[in-house]
Design a protein around this motif. Structure first.
Motif, short mmCIF file in Angstrom:
data_model
loop_
_atom_site.label_atom_id
_atom_site.label_comp_id
_atom_site.label_asym_id
_atom_site.label_seq_id
_atom_site.Cartn_x
_atom_site.Cartn_y
_atom_site.Cartn_z
N UNK A 168 18.97 10.71 -6.83
CA UNK A 168 17.87 9.93 -7.36
C UNK A 168 17.19 9.14 -6.25
N UNK A 169 16.03 8.60 -6.56
CA UNK A 169 15.26 7.88 -5.54
C UNK A 169 15.99 6.64 -5.04
N UNK A 170 16.66 5.93 -5.93
CA UNK A 170 17.37 4.71 -5.52
C UNK A 170 18.37 5.02 -4.41
N UNK A 171 19.18 6.05 -4.61
CA UNK A 171 20.20 6.38 -3.61
C UNK A 171 19.58 6.79 -2.29
N UNK B 4 3.71 7.44 -6.41
CA UNK B 4 4.39 6.17 -6.17
C UNK B 4 4.71 5.41 -7.44
N UNK B 5 3.78 5.40 -8.40
CA UNK B 5 4.02 4.64 -9.63
C UNK B 5 5.19 5.23 -10.41
N UNK B 6 5.26 6.55 -10.49
CA UNK B 6 6.36 7.19 -11.21
C UNK B 6 7.68 6.97 -10.49
N UNK B 7 7.68 7.06 -9.17
CA UNK B 7 8.90 6.81 -8.39
C UNK B 7 9.36 5.38 -8.62
N UNK C 194 9.41 -6.74 -9.98
CA UNK C 194 10.12 -5.61 -9.37
C UNK C 194 9.14 -4.49 -9.03
N UNK C 195 8.27 -4.14 -9.96
CA UNK C 195 7.29 -3.09 -9.70
C UNK C 195 6.38 -3.47 -8.53
N UNK C 196 5.96 -4.72 -8.47
CA UNK C 196 5.11 -5.17 -7.37
C UNK C 196 5.84 -5.01 -6.03
N UNK C 197 7.10 -5.43 -5.97
CA UNK C 197 7.86 -5.31 -4.72
C UNK C 197 8.11 -3.85 -4.35
N UNK C 198 8.39 -3.02 -5.35
CA UNK C 198 8.61 -1.61 -5.06
C UNK C 198 7.35 -0.96 -4.50
N UNK C 199 6.23 -1.24 -5.10
CA UNK C 199 4.98 -0.60 -4.68
C UNK C 199 4.43 -1.17 -3.38
N UNK C 200 4.60 -2.47 -3.15
CA UNK C 200 3.96 -3.15 -2.01
C UNK C 200 4.92 -3.61 -0.93
N UNK D 248 8.08 -5.98 0.64
CA UNK D 248 8.36 -7.41 0.60
C UNK D 248 7.96 -7.98 1.95
N UNK D 249 6.86 -8.74 2.02
CA UNK D 249 6.37 -9.25 3.31
C UNK D 249 7.45 -9.97 4.11
N UNK D 250 7.51 -9.69 5.37
CA UNK D 250 8.48 -10.32 6.26
C UNK D 250 9.87 -9.71 6.17
N UNK D 251 10.03 -8.68 5.38
CA UNK D 251 11.33 -8.02 5.21
C UNK D 251 11.18 -6.54 5.56
N UNK D 252 12.28 -5.86 5.86
CA UNK D 252 12.18 -4.43 6.20
C UNK D 252 11.99 -3.53 4.99
N UNK D 253 11.85 -4.10 3.79
CA UNK D 253 11.68 -3.28 2.59
C UNK D 253 10.35 -2.53 2.64
N UNK D 254 10.41 -1.20 2.51
CA UNK D 254 9.18 -0.41 2.61
C UNK D 254 8.34 -0.47 1.33
N UNK D 255 7.06 -0.23 1.47
CA UNK D 255 6.15 -0.11 0.33
C UNK D 255 6.12 1.35 -0.09
N UNK D 256 6.34 1.60 -1.36
CA UNK D 256 6.33 2.97 -1.85
C UNK D 256 4.93 3.48 -2.15
N UNK D 257 3.95 2.58 -2.13
CA UNK D 257 2.57 2.93 -2.49
C UNK D 257 2.04 4.12 -1.68
#
Length: 75
Positions: free
Chosen positions: A1-4, A57-60, A35-41, A43-52
């Motif tokens: 799955x995408x999470x893993x 992207x929305x379905x993922x 959560x959806x906002x962070x997943x798509x965009x 997290x500023x200042x963090x290594x978390x990637x934007x899925x947009x």
């Protein structure tokens, strides 16, 4: 799955990492819009990637959110 594939490397499969997070990923699903906002965009200042940038992207992001709802809500 995408999470893993996308998320577990930093958040672990149980969603309880990184240690400096105030809530587990399971707890965060109480506010699905955040959560959806962070997943798509990301997290500023963090290594978390934007899925947009990904196709579908929305379905993922919705698939990841659905998985997060199955994770523990306690640290």
């Amino acid at each position: 799955n995408y999470f893993n594939t996308i998320c577990a490397g930093c958040h672990r499969k149980d969603g309880r990492r990184p240690k400096d997070m105030h809530e587990t990923l399971g707890e965060m699903t109480d506010n699905p819009w955040e959560v959806m906002h962070k997943l798509l965009n990301g997290n500023p200042g963090e290594p978390m990637p934007a899925l947009r940038a990904l196709d579908n992207a929305e379905q993922i992001a919705m698939d990841i959110l659905a998985h997060l709802r199955t994770l523990p809500k306690e640290k």
